[in-house]
Write a protein that holds these residues in place. Structure first.
Motif, PDB file in Angstrom:
ATOM      1  N   LYS A 239      45.848  41.157  47.921  1.00 17.51           N
ATOM      2  CA  LYS A 239      44.510  40.707  47.515  1.00 17.51           C
ATOM      3  C   LYS A 239      44.589  40.064  46.136  1.00 17.51           C
ATOM      4  N   ILE A 240      43.975  38.881  46.019  1.00 19.03           N
ATOM      5  CA  ILE A 240      43.994  38.102  44.780  1.00 19.03           C
ATOM      6  C   ILE A 240      42.565  37.783  44.357  1.00 19.03           C
ATOM      7  N   TRP A 241      42.178  38.210  43.149  1.00 19.58           N
ATOM      8  CA  TRP A 241      40.875  37.847  42.589  1.00 19.58           C
ATOM      9  C   TRP A 241      40.957  36.427  42.055  1.00 19.58           C
ATOM     10  N   ILE A 242      39.907  35.645  42.279  1.00 20.76           N
ATOM     11  CA  ILE A 242      39.794  34.301  41.713  1.00 20.76           C
ATOM     12  C   ILE A 242      38.907  34.425  40.468  1.00 20.76           C
ATOM     13  N   THR A 243      39.360  33.892  39.331  1.00 25.55           N
ATOM     14  CA  THR A 243      38.599  34.035  38.096  1.00 25.55           C
ATOM     15  C   THR A 243      37.737  32.806  37.823  1.00 25.55           C
TER      16      THR A 243
END
Length: 92
Positions: free
Chosen positions: A38-42
């Motif tokens: 899982k990758i958060w987009i900033t």
């Protein structure tokens, strides 16, 4: 699970019904799974690894993060389209 794109053996996708969370993508090897990385987009166009449950090797993961950052506008637009919203919540 809307698939955004494939990068070699990796598939980048949204997990449906997660629009109550800040914008993020998942990366899996070959097929989407609930245990995908899982990758958060900033807000500033970057990304942060929330977890790497797919156990993607660090070299590959770093390359994938650069590609995801380059596709920031596309990912944000696809998030809006898929979740039928004009607003995006960001992790940071």
């Amino acid at each position: 699970m809307p698939k955004l794109f494939r990068i070699g053996k990796y598939i980048v996708f949204f997990w449906s019904k997660e629009n109550d969370e800040p914008i993020h993508i998942h990366i899996a090897i070959v097929d989407p799974t609930s245990n995908a990385t899982k990758i958060w987009i900033t807000k500033n166009g970057g990304c942060i690894v929330a977890h790497n449950k797919s156990k993607i090797p660090e070299k590959d993961l770093n390359r994938l993060l650069r590609i995801i950052e380059n596709d920031y506008d596309f990912i944000c637009q696809e998030w809006k389209n898929h979740f039928e919203t004009d607003e995006i919540k960001f992790y940071c």
